[in-house]
Design a protein around this motif. Structure first.
Motif, PDB file in Angstrom:
ATOM      1  N   ARG A   1       0.919  -0.935  -0.305  1.00  0.00           N
ATOM      2  CA  ARG A   1       0.227  -0.165   0.220  1.00  0.00           C
ATOM      3  C   ARG A   1       0.864   0.953  -0.478  1.00  0.00           C
ATOM      4  NH1 ARG A   1      -1.206   4.173   1.773  1.00  0.00           N
ATOM      5  NH2 ARG A   1       0.667   4.643   3.342  1.00  0.00           N
ATOM      6  N   HIS A   2       0.322   2.171  -0.773  1.00  0.00           N
ATOM      7  CA  HIS A   2       0.944   3.746  -0.647  1.00  0.00           C
ATOM      8  C   HIS A   2      -0.061   4.250  -1.144  1.00  0.00           C
ATOM      9  CE1 HIS A   2       2.410   1.683  -4.544  1.00  0.00           C
ATOM     10  NE2 HIS A   2       2.524   2.825  -5.171  1.00  0.00           N
ATOM     11  N   SER A   3       0.482   5.582  -1.694  1.00  0.00           N
ATOM     12  CA  SER A   3      -0.153   6.875  -2.282  1.00  0.00           C
ATOM     13  C   SER A   3       0.607   6.597  -3.939  1.00  0.00           C
ATOM     14  CB  SER A   3       0.247   7.984  -1.747  1.00  0.00           C
ATOM     15  OG  SER A   3      -0.752   7.926  -1.328  1.00  0.00           O
TER      16      SER A   3
ATOM     17  N   ARG B   1       1.334   9.174  -7.069  1.00  0.00           N
ATOM     18  CA  ARG B   1       0.791  10.658  -8.038  1.00  0.00           C
ATOM     19  C   ARG B   1       1.270  10.134  -9.509  1.00  0.00           C
ATOM     20  NH1 ARG B   1       2.792  11.062  -2.992  1.00  0.00           N
ATOM     21  NH2 ARG B   1       0.943  11.460  -1.700  1.00  0.00           N
TER      22      ARG B   1
ATOM     23  N   GLN C   1      -3.816  18.932  -8.611  1.00  0.00           N
ATOM     24  CA  GLN C   1      -2.868  18.595  -8.918  1.00  0.00           C
ATOM     25  C   GLN C   1      -3.115  18.069 -10.049  1.00  0.00           C
ATOM     26  OE1 GLN C   1      -3.096  16.275  -4.611  1.00  0.00           O
ATOM     27  NE2 GLN C   1      -0.584  16.141  -5.441  1.00  0.00           N
TER      28      GLN C   1
ATOM     29  N   TYR D   1      -7.505   1.962  -0.988  1.00  0.00           N
ATOM     30  CA  TYR D   1      -5.871   1.828  -0.903  1.00  0.00           C
ATOM     31  C   TYR D   1      -5.315   0.261  -1.231  1.00  0.00           C
ATOM     32  CZ  TYR D   1      -3.407   6.278  -0.646  1.00  0.00           C
ATOM     33  OH  TYR D   1      -3.334   7.880  -0.402  1.00  0.00           O
TER      34      TYR D   1
ATOM     35  N   VAL E   1      -3.978   7.353  -4.902  1.00  0.00           N
ATOM     36  CA  VAL E   1      -4.335   8.653  -3.808  1.00  0.00           C
ATOM     37  C   VAL E   1      -4.959   9.041  -3.162  1.00  0.00           C
ATOM     38  CG1 VAL E   1      -3.461  10.688  -5.442  1.00  0.00           C
ATOM     39  CG2 VAL E   1      -2.668  10.800  -2.813  1.00  0.00           C
ATOM     40  N   PHE E   2      -5.826   9.175  -1.777  1.00  0.00           N
ATOM     41  CA  PHE E   2      -6.375   9.566  -1.212  1.00  0.00           C
ATOM     42  C   PHE E   2      -6.285  11.481  -1.528  1.00  0.00           C
ATOM     43  CE2 PHE E   2      -8.871  11.261   2.913  1.00  0.00           C
ATOM     44  CZ  PHE E   2      -9.835  10.018   2.795  1.00  0.00           C
ATOM     45  N   ARG E   3      -6.810  12.309  -1.412  1.00  0.00           N
ATOM     46  CA  ARG E   3      -6.474  13.914  -2.104  1.00  0.00           C
ATOM     47  C   ARG E   3      -7.263  14.596  -0.909  1.00  0.00           C
ATOM     48  NH1 ARG E   3      -8.126  15.408  -5.830  1.00  0.00           N
ATOM     49  NH2 ARG E   3      -9.117  13.904  -7.433  1.00  0.00           N
ATOM     50  N   GLY E   4      -7.381  15.584  -0.561  1.00  0.00           N
ATOM     51  CA  GLY E   4      -7.878  16.359   0.660  1.00  0.00           C
ATOM     52  C   GLY E   4      -7.475  17.250  -0.169  1.00  0.00           C
ATOM     53  N   ALA E   5      -6.292  17.874  -1.443  1.00  0.00           N
ATOM     54  CA  ALA E   5      -6.178  18.750  -2.486  1.00  0.00           C
ATOM     55  C   ALA E   5      -6.717  19.455  -3.283  1.00  0.00           C
ATOM     56  CB  ALA E   5      -4.379  19.183  -2.585  1.00  0.00           C
TER      57      ALA E   5
ATOM     58  N   PHE F   1     -13.335  14.325   0.358  1.00  0.00           N
ATOM     59  CA  PHE F   1     -11.938  13.601   0.530  1.00  0.00           C
ATOM     60  C   PHE F   1     -12.833  13.195  -1.454  1.00  0.00           C
ATOM     61  CE2 PHE F   1     -11.021  14.108   4.447  1.00  0.00           C
ATOM     62  CZ  PHE F   1      -9.891  14.649   4.712  1.00  0.00           C
TER      63      PHE F   1
HETATM   64  C1  LIG Z   1      -6.775  13.478   4.788  1.00  0.00           C
HETATM   65  C2  LIG Z   1      -5.252  12.822   3.599  1.00  0.00           C
HETATM   66  C3  LIG Z   1      -5.434  13.944   3.392  1.00  0.00           C
HETATM   67  C4  LIG Z   1      -4.369  13.727   2.000  1.00  0.00           C
HETATM   68  N1  LIG Z   1      -4.463  14.547   0.912  1.00  0.00           N
HETATM   69  C5  LIG Z   1      -3.390  14.675   0.009  1.00  0.00           C
HETATM   70  C6  LIG Z   1      -3.435  15.557  -1.439  1.00  0.00           C
HETATM   71  O1  LIG Z   1      -4.378  16.200  -1.886  1.00  0.00           O
HETATM   72  N2  LIG Z   1      -2.479  15.075  -2.555  1.00  0.00           N
HETATM   73  C7  LIG Z   1      -1.859  14.096  -2.364  1.00  0.00           C
HETATM   74  O2  LIG Z   1      -1.369  14.111  -3.080  1.00  0.00           O
HETATM   75  N3  LIG Z   1      -1.697  13.621  -1.189  1.00  0.00           N
HETATM   76  C8  LIG Z   1      -2.927  13.195  -0.145  1.00  0.00           C
HETATM   77  N4  LIG Z   1      -2.642  12.195   0.758  1.00  0.00           N
HETATM   78  C9  LIG Z   1      -1.836  11.826   0.912  1.00  0.00           C
HETATM   79  C10 LIG Z   1      -0.511  12.097   1.288  1.00  0.00           C
HETATM   80  O3  LIG Z   1       0.522  12.650   1.234  1.00  0.00           O
HETATM   81  C11 LIG Z   1      -0.039  10.253   1.871  1.00  0.00           C
HETATM   82  O4  LIG Z   1      -0.119   9.202   1.848  1.00  0.00           O
HETATM   83  C12 LIG Z   1       1.304  10.389   2.783  1.00  0.00           C
HETATM   84  O5  LIG Z   1       1.989  11.274   2.004  1.00  0.00           O
HETATM   85  C13 LIG Z   1       2.354   9.227   2.964  1.00  0.00           C
HETATM   86  O6  LIG Z   1       2.109   8.548   1.751  1.00  0.00           O
HETATM   87  P1  LIG Z   1       1.696   7.240   1.626  1.00  0.00           P
HETATM   88  O7  LIG Z   1       0.051   7.320   1.597  1.00  0.00           O
HETATM   89  O8  LIG Z   1       2.682   5.903   0.661  1.00  0.00           O
HETATM   90  O9  LIG Z   1       1.682   5.758   2.824  1.00  0.00           O
HETATM   91  C14 LIG Z   1      -3.275  12.724   1.545  1.00  0.00           C
HETATM   92  C15 LIG Z   1      -3.486  11.246   2.824  1.00  0.00           C
HETATM   93  C16 LIG Z   1      -4.953  11.918   3.637  1.00  0.00           C
HETATM   94  C17 LIG Z   1      -5.147  10.779   4.875  1.00  0.00           C
END
Ligand SMILES: Cc1cc2nc3c(=O)[nH]c(=O)nc-3n(C[C@H](O)[C@H](O)[C@H](O)COP(=O)(O)O)c2cc1C
Length: 178
Positions: free
Chosen positions: A10-12, A14, A89, A132, A143-147, A167
């Motif tokens: 599991r990872h994010s 982009r 993004q 995820y 990727v979960f996003r709030g931006a 989100f």
């Molecule tokens: C509440 C929340 C909001 C997030 N918003 C964004 C976002 O807007 N854009 C983005 O690229 N990643 C976003 N992320 C992903 C995090 O940046 C990411 O989970 C964190 O850097 C750890 O990396 P990983 O998921 O690869 O372990 C968000 C994660 C959470 C939990």
């Protein structure tokens, strides 16, 4: 894939390929995320006070759809490609899927606006983690996003009073895969 392996992967991500996600994979993704897993209609993710607050919208090139778990179908909402409005993004505009978690604030009575935001966000986060883990097990990127420009996205979705976006979550294949 065993859960321990999915957790390890599991990872994010982009960087996305424009490779489409098949209907069957999307179907499985939505079921894993927030599908019905018991006879009573309960879901793969827990939810606040046993009140169904979150709808999962799916923004794709061919429009915006709402996941309806009872029938396990996607119902059409809008014919427009609004992916570009689902986040700040660049990758969101071309990735094949953007899930949008939309709360029914009007169903969350007798609590403050801050608590509505809190509980709707927690509900969304559980779904997000299911997504995820599904993606990790299927070789998908997410990727979960709030931006998000929330007013713009709210307008693009034509949300009615009381509903709000918590989100979004992009899903697709990693860039470089075909
Ligand atoms: C509440 C929340 C909001 C997030 N918003 C964004 C976002 O807007 N854009 C983005 O690229 N990643 C976003 N992320 C992903 C995090 O940046 C990411 O989970 C964190 O850097 C750890 O990396 P990983 O998921 O690869 O372990 C968000 C994660 C959470 C939990």
């Amino acid at each position: 894939m065993p859960l321990m392996n999915a957790l390890k992967l599991r990872h994010s991500s982009r960087e996305y390929s424009e490779r489409p996600v098949s209907d069957q994979t999307l179907s499985n993704l939505l079921w894993a995320g927030f599908g019905i897993n018991r006879a009573g209609g309960d879901r793969t993710a827990p939810y606040w006070r046993h009140i169904m607050v979150i709808d999962v919208y799916v923004a794709m090139a061919d429009g915006v759809w709402i996941y309806q778990p009872a029938a396990h179908v996607l119902a059409p909402l809008l014919p427009d490609d609004i992916r570009v409005h689902t986040g700040l993004q660049d990758f969101v505009a071309a990735a094949p899927l953007n899930l949008i978690y939309v709360a029914h604030g009007e169903r969350m009575t007798d609590i403050t606006a801050a608590d509505r935001q809190l509980y709707a966000s927690v509900d969304s986060a559980f779904i997000g983690q299911n997504v995820y883990l599904f993606c990790a097990s299927e070789g998908l990127a997410t990727v979960f996003r709030g931006a998000i420009d929330y007013p713009t996205l709210t307008q693009a979705l034509k949300l009615s009073a009381g509903r709000f976006v918590t989100f979004a979550q992009t899903v697709g294949y990693p860039r470089g895969t075909s």
